[in-house]
Scaffold this motif. Structure first.
Motif, mmCIF file in Angstrom:
data_model
loop_
_atom_site.group_PDB
_atom_site.id
_atom_site.type_symbol
_atom_site.label_atom_id
_atom_site.label_comp_id
_atom_site.label_asym_id
_atom_site.label_seq_id
_atom_site.Cartn_x
_atom_site.Cartn_y
_atom_site.Cartn_z
ATOM 1 N N GLU A 1 6.647 12.580 -55.289
ATOM 2 C CA GLU A 1 6.264 11.829 -54.205
ATOM 3 C C GLU A 1 7.181 10.041 -54.327
ATOM 4 N N ASN A 2 7.529 9.633 -55.832
ATOM 5 C CA ASN A 2 8.066 8.089 -55.583
ATOM 6 C C ASN A 2 9.101 8.278 -56.886
ATOM 7 N N GLU A 3 9.466 7.009 -57.696
ATOM 8 C CA GLU A 3 10.560 6.931 -58.384
ATOM 9 C C GLU A 3 9.623 8.003 -60.131
ATOM 10 N N THR A 4 8.218 7.898 -59.773
ATOM 11 C CA THR A 4 6.897 8.300 -61.240
ATOM 12 C C THR A 4 6.366 9.452 -60.974
ATOM 13 N N THR A 5 5.793 9.317 -60.066
ATOM 14 C CA THR A 5 4.435 10.700 -60.049
ATOM 15 C C THR A 5 4.995 11.893 -58.586
ATOM 16 N N GLU A 6 4.685 12.684 -59.212
ATOM 17 C CA GLU A 6 5.072 13.573 -58.458
ATOM 18 C C GLU A 6 3.379 14.918 -58.342
ATOM 19 N N LYS A 7 3.501 15.474 -57.036
ATOM 20 C CA LYS A 7 2.148 16.548 -57.533
ATOM 21 C C LYS A 7 2.705 18.002 -57.117
ATOM 22 N N GLY A 8 1.731 18.424 -57.551
ATOM 23 C CA GLY A 8 1.839 20.344 -57.717
ATOM 24 C C GLY A 8 1.716 21.040 -59.305
ATOM 25 N N VAL A 9 1.438 22.011 -59.428
ATOM 26 C CA VAL A 9 1.785 22.740 -60.260
ATOM 27 C C VAL A 9 2.936 23.893 -61.192
ATOM 28 N N TYR A 10 4.032 23.045 -60.241
ATOM 29 C CA TYR A 10 5.569 24.349 -60.577
ATOM 30 C C TYR A 10 6.506 23.204 -61.173
ATOM 31 N N GLY A 11 6.004 21.655 -61.480
ATOM 32 C CA GLY A 11 6.739 20.348 -61.806
ATOM 33 C C GLY A 11 7.128 20.372 -63.491
ATOM 34 N N PRO A 12 8.192 19.677 -64.006
ATOM 35 C CA PRO A 12 8.639 18.931 -63.309
ATOM 36 C C PRO A 12 9.335 19.201 -62.058
ATOM 37 N N TYR A 13 9.159 18.318 -60.887
ATOM 38 C CA TYR A 13 10.504 18.181 -59.701
ATOM 39 C C TYR A 13 11.813 17.767 -60.124
ATOM 40 N N VAL A 14 11.727 16.918 -61.568
ATOM 41 C CA VAL A 14 12.774 15.991 -61.326
ATOM 42 C C VAL A 14 14.037 16.797 -61.993
ATOM 43 N N GLN A 15 14.936 17.427 -61.718
ATOM 44 C CA GLN A 15 15.508 18.223 -62.637
ATOM 45 C C GLN A 15 16.134 17.205 -64.194
ATOM 46 N N SER A 16 16.485 16.893 -64.163
ATOM 47 C CA SER A 16 16.378 15.726 -65.326
ATOM 48 C C SER A 16 15.246 15.943 -66.804
ATOM 49 N N GLN A 17 14.352 16.392 -66.169
ATOM 50 C CA GLN A 17 12.764 16.675 -66.874
ATOM 51 C C GLN A 17 12.829 18.091 -67.395
ATOM 52 N N ARG A 18 13.469 18.946 -67.135
ATOM 53 C CA ARG A 18 13.712 20.555 -66.781
ATOM 54 C C ARG A 18 14.702 20.998 -68.093
ATOM 55 N N GLN A 19 15.277 20.053 -68.341
ATOM 56 C CA GLN A 19 16.607 20.301 -69.825
ATOM 57 C C GLN A 19 16.168 22.243 -70.864
ATOM 58 N N GLU A 20 14.766 21.219 -70.962
ATOM 59 C CA GLU A 20 14.206 22.581 -72.570
ATOM 60 C C GLU A 20 13.724 23.546 -71.385
ATOM 61 N N ILE A 21 13.949 23.779 -70.145
ATOM 62 C CA ILE A 21 13.676 25.485 -69.606
ATOM 63 C C ILE A 21 14.934 25.999 -69.378
ATOM 64 N N TYR A 22 15.789 24.923 -68.733
ATOM 65 C CA TYR A 22 16.971 25.125 -68.800
ATOM 66 C C TYR A 22 18.158 26.264 -69.338
ATOM 67 N N GLN A 23 17.556 25.187 -70.805
ATOM 68 C CA GLN A 23 18.403 25.626 -71.819
ATOM 69 C C GLN A 23 17.647 26.845 -72.423
ATOM 70 N N THR A 24 16.152 27.257 -72.221
ATOM 71 C CA THR A 24 15.716 28.532 -72.351
ATOM 72 C C THR A 24 16.142 29.579 -71.884
ATOM 73 N N PHE A 25 16.671 29.111 -70.400
ATOM 74 C CA PHE A 25 17.771 30.292 -69.349
ATOM 75 C C PHE A 25 19.043 30.614 -69.820
ATOM 76 N N ALA A 26 18.900 29.753 -70.524
ATOM 77 C CA ALA A 26 20.570 29.850 -70.796
ATOM 78 C C ALA A 26 21.069 30.728 -72.343
ATOM 79 N N LYS A 27 20.050 30.059 -72.902
ATOM 80 C CA LYS A 27 19.654 31.248 -74.214
ATOM 81 C C LYS A 27 19.489 32.294 -74.351
ATOM 82 N N TYR A 28 18.811 32.500 -73.275
ATOM 83 C CA TYR A 28 18.761 34.310 -73.631
ATOM 84 C C TYR A 28 20.026 35.085 -72.591
ATOM 85 N N LEU A 29 20.236 33.956 -71.881
ATOM 86 C CA LEU A 29 21.637 34.383 -72.132
ATOM 87 C C LEU A 29 22.960 35.177 -72.936
ATOM 88 N N VAL A 30 23.192 34.170 -73.441
ATOM 89 C CA VAL A 30 23.533 34.049 -74.758
ATOM 90 C C VAL A 30 23.099 34.909 -75.561
#
Length: 564
Positions: free
Chosen positions: A105-134
């Motif tokens: 919604e703006n620099e600091t807030t967001e709405k919805g339950v599928y977040g976080p919607y800012v990718q830099s805040q999802r690093q752990e999730i991406y790494q989880t998926f990458a780890k699965y691949l390794v």
RNA sequence: GGCUCCUUCGUCUAGCGGUCUAGGACAGCGGCCUCUCACGCCGUAAACACGGGUUCGAUUCCCGUAGGAGUCACCA
């Protein structure tokens, strides 16, 4: 050491698995037909027209199917990021009324339950998926430096080989686990690459919702999944986010088309069902006889600010975008107007199949026509409000004039407005002052002496005509017919034909015609030879002002003579 | 260069084997209406990239050629 152990070594802090996230972000409770779309920009500045186009289609498709349209911020490239990047994007979207249902919604807030919607805040999730691949031998650490890659690239070009990190060029693909571990322990930087299971000789077919059936060679490039800074590249982020955010339709620019084989492969490698893809044509521009992509840097009309500065209403721009999205929109719109008196974009059903397949020239002339029609249909109140809002931002002196007597301004803007054949002469709000300035004394008397008389130019004749009109004929309460009848009488009195046709039939019988006479009044009143309906102008201005303006003209004229 | 997509009036397009002497919209031009302008109305010019097939028949299907676009990053 096996692959699982390598994965643990590479990403020791990652302790969740895919199931955790799949459970956390369950399928959306929506009907089968509901479309979930997203707009996913990088915060690198203001949006451009192509983005608005894409966004419009994404939002429209979601909303017309009862789905969800969300905003995700793709800020995995910290180098390109810009201050207030998110604010800029939200502002631009709001301006075009492209409201989001979910997401940032703006620099600091967001709405919805599928977040976080800012990718830099999802690093752990991406790494989880990458780890699965390794762990499953589908990804590996790569130590190639930028220089190594650049060198290979050169060689590939000069030897005319296909470019990319594949086959024999994928030099880190087969490094033994122990060696890799040792190199990491020695402090070498690395990225995580996909161990692509694809074969270039094999073909993959898929159906793009807009472009139709397309056949590609399978992807065999070991693309980078996770950069050395730990953040993912777009491709992995796309897979993870659009899977977990349960996007049903990935609608994006056609520049992404050629990475579909890769994206499909990613979904396949994880065993996920891929979303549907729709690649929309780019907006282009003609230059030197060729089409090229509309560029934010080179083409002013690509920037949102251009429309803002000119006062081109975003609603009208949206109408234009709708007509380039579905060419039947225009007909539909006209028909709705005719049948229902109003047409709402929300009621139009946008169709993927009717979206063109190749780049579209962004046509400012067509846009202008749509804007003129749009503003032409607006009520005086709406035009006043919009003109005022524009002026407040870009022309405060004029804004002051407009608001000092709002009722009067409203009447001025209401001239020949409404009804079946409204004026359609405003193509942007920056033009408003130039078209009505003479209705305001403050502007009228500030103008240089530039009267555009036409047939009748002699001062004596003008004096006689105007004086007679003022003394004998002017009546503020006359209706239009009476008024014009009097003008005809005035004309006849001075030897001008009452009808233009009469004059044309026998020009030698007359000094001119009624049009020439009213032109004198028009020019004395406004200095202009082209204006909206003179009757309306005179009625608004009133007798006193006409007298004042006439006196002013005479005074100016005599000064002018003296100074010569 | 490899891969992929595209090619109907200037522009956006309709067309999905005979309905095409190719339709509409915008822009252009001409006219009518008219006190000027705008509106409105009427009209006009303007296109199937090229070459081969398939077919009784191709704008429509197939293959080439040419042209255009996109893409080939530790950018999205």
């Amino acid at each position: 050491m096996n692959n699982q152990e390598l994965a643990d070594f590479l990403l020791p802090k990652i302790d969740k698995d895919l199931t955790y996230y799949e459970t956390k972000y369950p399928k959306r409770p929506l009907p089968e037909t509901a479309i979930v779309t997203r707009y996913a920009p990088s915060p690198t500045g203001h949006l451009h027209m192509g983005a608005i186009f894409a966004c419009f289609i994404e939002q429209k498709m979601a909303h017309q199917t009862g789905g969800v349209f969300f905003l995700r911020i793709e800020d995995t490239d910290k180098k390109r990021e810009v201050e207030n990047g998110i604010t800029n994007i939200i502002q631009d979207l709001n301006e075009f009324n492209l409201v989001i249902d979910e997401g940032v919604e703006n620099e600091t807030t967001e709405k919805g339950v599928y977040g976080p919607y800012v990718q830099s805040q999802r690093q752990e999730i991406y790494q989880t998926f990458a780890k699965y691949l390794v762990a499953n031998d589908l990804a590996y650490p790569c130590f190639c430096s930028a220089e190594d890659l650049a060198r290979d690239h050169e060689i590939q070009i000069s030897s005319k080989e296909r470019q990319g990190y594949y086959g024999k060029w994928a030099r880190c693909r087969n490094i033994p686990i122990e060696t890799a571990v040792q190199r990491i322990k020695n402090g070498e930087k690395f990225v995580l690459r996909l161990k692509s299971p694809g074969k270039y000789e094999r073909k993959i077919r898929f159906k793009d919702l807009i472009k139709g059936e397309i056949e590609f060679p399978e992807n065999d490039i070991d693309i980078v999944l996770i950069k050395s800074d730990g953040l993912p590249l777009y491709h992995l982020a796309h897979l993870v986010d659009d899977y977990l955010m349960r996007t049903t339709h990935v609608i994006r620019g056609e520049e992404w088309l050629s990475s579909v084989p890769l994206h499909l492969q990613l979904f396949q490698v994880f065993g996920f069902k891929p979303p549907k893809y729709a690649h929309i044509p780019g907006l282009s521009k003609e230059e030197d006889g060729n089409k090229r992509k509309l560029s934010k840097r080179r083409d002013p009309e690509a920037a949102i600010s251009y429309y803002h500065q000119k006062g081109i209403p975003p609603e009208a721009v949206l109408l234009y975008l709708a007509t380039i999205a579905n060419s039947n929109f225009e007909d539909w719109y006209e028909k709705e107007l005719k049948e229902k008196g109003c047409a709402r974009l929300e009621n139009f059903q946008l169709d993927f199949k009717k979206i063109g397949v190749s780049a579209v020239l962004f046509d400012l002339a067509k846009l202008t026509n749509i804007v003129k029609n749009y503003i032409g249909r607006l009520s005086a109140e709406e035009v006043y409000q919009k003109a005022l809002t524009y002026a407040e931002k870009y022309n405060s002196a004029f804004a002051k004039l407009l608001s000092q007597d709002a009722d009067y301004s409203l009447k001025v803007l209401g001239i020949e407005r409404g009804g079946v054949k409204p004026r359609k002469d405003i193509s942007c709000f920056s033009e408003v002052q130039a078209s009505i300035w003479y209705m305001f004394d403050e502007l009228f008397y500030a103008q240089p002496l530039d009267y555009q008389f036409q047939t009748i130019k002699e001062q004596e004749e003008i004096n006689r005509l105007v004086n007679t009109y003022l003394e004998k004929y002017f009546n503020i309460d006359d209706d239009k017919n009476t008024w014009f009848e009097k003008i005809k009488q005035l004309a006849a009195e001075f030897g001008y034909a009452r009808e233009v046709k009469e004059y044309k039939a026998n020009p030698s019988n007359y000094k001119g015609h009624v049009g020439d006479v009213s032109m004198v009044l028009r020019v004395i009143t406004t200095t202009q030879s082209t204006t909206p309906d003179l009757f309306e102008l005179l009625k608004l201005l009133g007798k006193t002002k006409l007298q004042e303006r006439f006196a002013w003209w005479q005074k100016k004229l005599s000064q002018h003579r003296v100074s010569q």
